[in-house]
Design a protein around this motif. Structure first.
Motif, PDB file in Angstrom:
ATOM      1  N   SER A  35      76.123  84.116 137.191  1.00  0.00           N
ATOM      2  CA  SER A  35      76.934  83.834 138.419  1.00  0.00           C
ATOM      3  C   SER A  35      78.022  82.854 138.336  1.00  0.00           C
ATOM      4  O   SER A  35      78.462  82.078 136.960  1.00  0.00           O
ATOM      5  N   ASP A  36      79.034  83.039 139.339  1.00  0.00           N
ATOM      6  CA  ASP A  36      80.628  82.837 139.066  1.00  0.00           C
ATOM      7  C   ASP A  36      81.521  82.968 137.705  1.00  0.00           C
ATOM      8  O   ASP A  36      81.477  82.365 137.614  1.00  0.00           O
ATOM      9  N   LEU A  37      80.994  84.347 137.548  1.00  0.00           N
ATOM     10  CA  LEU A  37      81.699  84.749 136.144  1.00  0.00           C
ATOM     11  C   LEU A  37      83.771  84.351 137.316  1.00  0.00           C
ATOM     12  O   LEU A  37      83.688  84.453 135.791  1.00  0.00           O
ATOM     13  N   GLY A  67      77.136  86.127 142.887  1.00  0.00           N
ATOM     14  CA  GLY A  67      77.745  86.231 143.512  1.00  0.00           C
ATOM     15  C   GLY A  67      79.017  85.256 142.818  1.00  0.00           C
ATOM     16  O   GLY A  67      79.166  85.168 141.021  1.00  0.00           O
ATOM     17  N   ASP A  68      80.122  85.523 143.156  1.00  0.00           N
ATOM     18  CA  ASP A  68      81.071  85.763 142.694  1.00  0.00           C
ATOM     19  C   ASP A  68      81.616  85.785 142.138  1.00  0.00           C
ATOM     20  O   ASP A  68      81.774  85.025 140.506  1.00  0.00           O
ATOM     21  N   ILE A  69      81.934  87.651 141.831  1.00  0.00           N
ATOM     22  CA  ILE A  69      81.967  88.201 140.012  1.00  0.00           C
ATOM     23  C   ILE A  69      83.592  88.149 139.899  1.00  0.00           C
ATOM     24  O   ILE A  69      83.527  88.152 138.583  1.00  0.00           O
ATOM     25  N   ILE A  70      84.052  88.217 140.544  1.00  0.00           N
ATOM     26  CA  ILE A  70      85.624  88.305 141.415  1.00  0.00           C
ATOM     27  C   ILE A  70      86.349  87.583 141.356  1.00  0.00           C
ATOM     28  O   ILE A  70      86.103  86.669 142.033  1.00  0.00           O
ATOM     29  N   THR A 169      70.907  85.759 147.039  1.00  0.00           N
ATOM     30  CA  THR A 169      72.013  84.444 147.641  1.00  0.00           C
ATOM     31  C   THR A 169      73.190  83.141 146.812  1.00  0.00           C
ATOM     32  O   THR A 169      72.686  82.633 146.121  1.00  0.00           O
ATOM     33  N   HIS A 170      74.136  83.825 147.655  1.00  0.00           N
ATOM     34  CA  HIS A 170      74.869  82.763 146.301  1.00  0.00           C
ATOM     35  C   HIS A 170      75.015  81.727 146.857  1.00  0.00           C
ATOM     36  O   HIS A 170      75.125  80.628 145.961  1.00  0.00           O
ATOM     37  N   GLN A 171      74.845  80.325 147.720  1.00  0.00           N
ATOM     38  CA  GLN A 171      74.964  79.694 148.611  1.00  0.00           C
ATOM     39  C   GLN A 171      74.051  78.593 147.857  1.00  0.00           C
ATOM     40  O   GLN A 171      72.778  79.362 149.407  1.00  0.00           O
ATOM     41  N   HIS A 190      77.460  79.127 143.470  1.00  0.00           N
ATOM     42  CA  HIS A 190      78.234  78.931 143.760  1.00  0.00           C
ATOM     43  C   HIS A 190      78.597  77.476 143.247  1.00  0.00           C
ATOM     44  O   HIS A 190      79.917  76.974 143.779  1.00  0.00           O
ATOM     45  N   THR A 191      78.601  76.621 143.350  1.00  0.00           N
ATOM     46  CA  THR A 191      78.647  75.099 143.435  1.00  0.00           C
ATOM     47  C   THR A 191      79.185  74.744 142.187  1.00  0.00           C
ATOM     48  O   THR A 191      80.029  73.763 142.002  1.00  0.00           O
TER      49      THR A 191
END
Length: 248
Positions: A35-37, A67-70, A169-171, A190-191
């Motif tokens: 997550s969140d890379l 999510g938030d790979i980039i 899901t991301h959030q 996400h957090t």
């Protein structure tokens, strides 16, 4: 706890969950959650190459990106994202808000070429160790800014309540959308666990489920701190994690 900086560690965190409704007996399900890379060109591609090697050594059944790979256009980090083509386990991802900011289309093209399938607003049935499980995914809730609609009612209506189900899901607060539908486990990020203490107190105002394991009604929720950074390239009292989830 010391301040964490940069991309040096491989902070695998073992989490064991016993879910009465998620039956793979007598075998367990092992998932790597990434997550969140927030990958940028400053990240050494060799870090991701070694990360993939270490994941393969663990031999997970699934690798799920929440999510938030980039943190830049995917076109700027094609070599980085190409590392994921060496993942041996079946792999899926959902988009986070930063993925949409920097271009979800280019990200999808490169991730799919690397063997990581987009799960946004889809349901996939898999046979794992002789048991059918459902994976459901939602695109990020801020997608409406880019004209991306989430068919939330259709997704949950089309779930088969006879099968164990994981929602990616991301959030974390998307758990409130589940209602009475059967979702055994939700995986989110996400957090960043707040990333920098005491900023975590502010994060909790917007994301009551912000780090670790929770139960929301009948759904287990795991929120990963992730391994990347947003804003300042440091973490304090919000340690990075590469989650190794074992569902018994």
């Amino acid at each position: 706890m010391s301040i964490q900086k940069g991309w040096k560690e491989f902070p695998f965190k073992n989490v064991s969950l016993t879910l009465e409704t998620f039956c793979l007996s007598p075998k367990s399900l092992k998932i790597i959650q990434l997550s969140d890379l927030h990958i940028t060109p400053k990240v050494n591609p060799s870090y991701l190459e070694e990360l993939v090697e270490r994941i393969n050594q663990i031999e997970p059944d699934l690798v799920l990106f929440s999510g938030d790979i980039i943190q830049t256009s995917a076109l700027n980090i094609q070599k980085h994202l190409g590392s994921f083509k060496n993942l041996k386990a079946k792999s899926y991802y959902v988009t986070g808000n930063h993925d949409m900011v920097y271009g979800a289309g280019n990200l999808q093209e490169i991730m799919v070429e690397s063997g990581v399938e987009l799960l946004d607003n889809r349901i996939v049935c898999l046979n794992v160790k002789g048991t059918t499980i459902q994976l459901a995914g939602l695109s990020d809730r801020y997608g409406f800014i880019w004209g991306i609609k989430r068919p939330i009612k259709d997704i949950f209506k089309n779930l088969d309540s006879n099968f164990p189900t994981i929602l990616l899901t991301h959030q974390p607060k998307d758990v409130y959308l589940i209602g009475e539908h059967r979702v055994d486990l939700q995986l989110s990020g996400h957090t960043h666990g707040g990333q920098i203490y005491p900023f975590s107190f502010l994060v909790k105002l917007f994301q009551p489920y912000f780090s670790g394991f929770y139960m929301h009604k009948k759904t287990a929720l795991y929120v990963s701190n992730g391994i990347g950074y947003w804003g300042l390239n440091i973490r304090y009292k919000a340690p990075k994690e590469i989650t190794v989830l074992t569902i018994n």
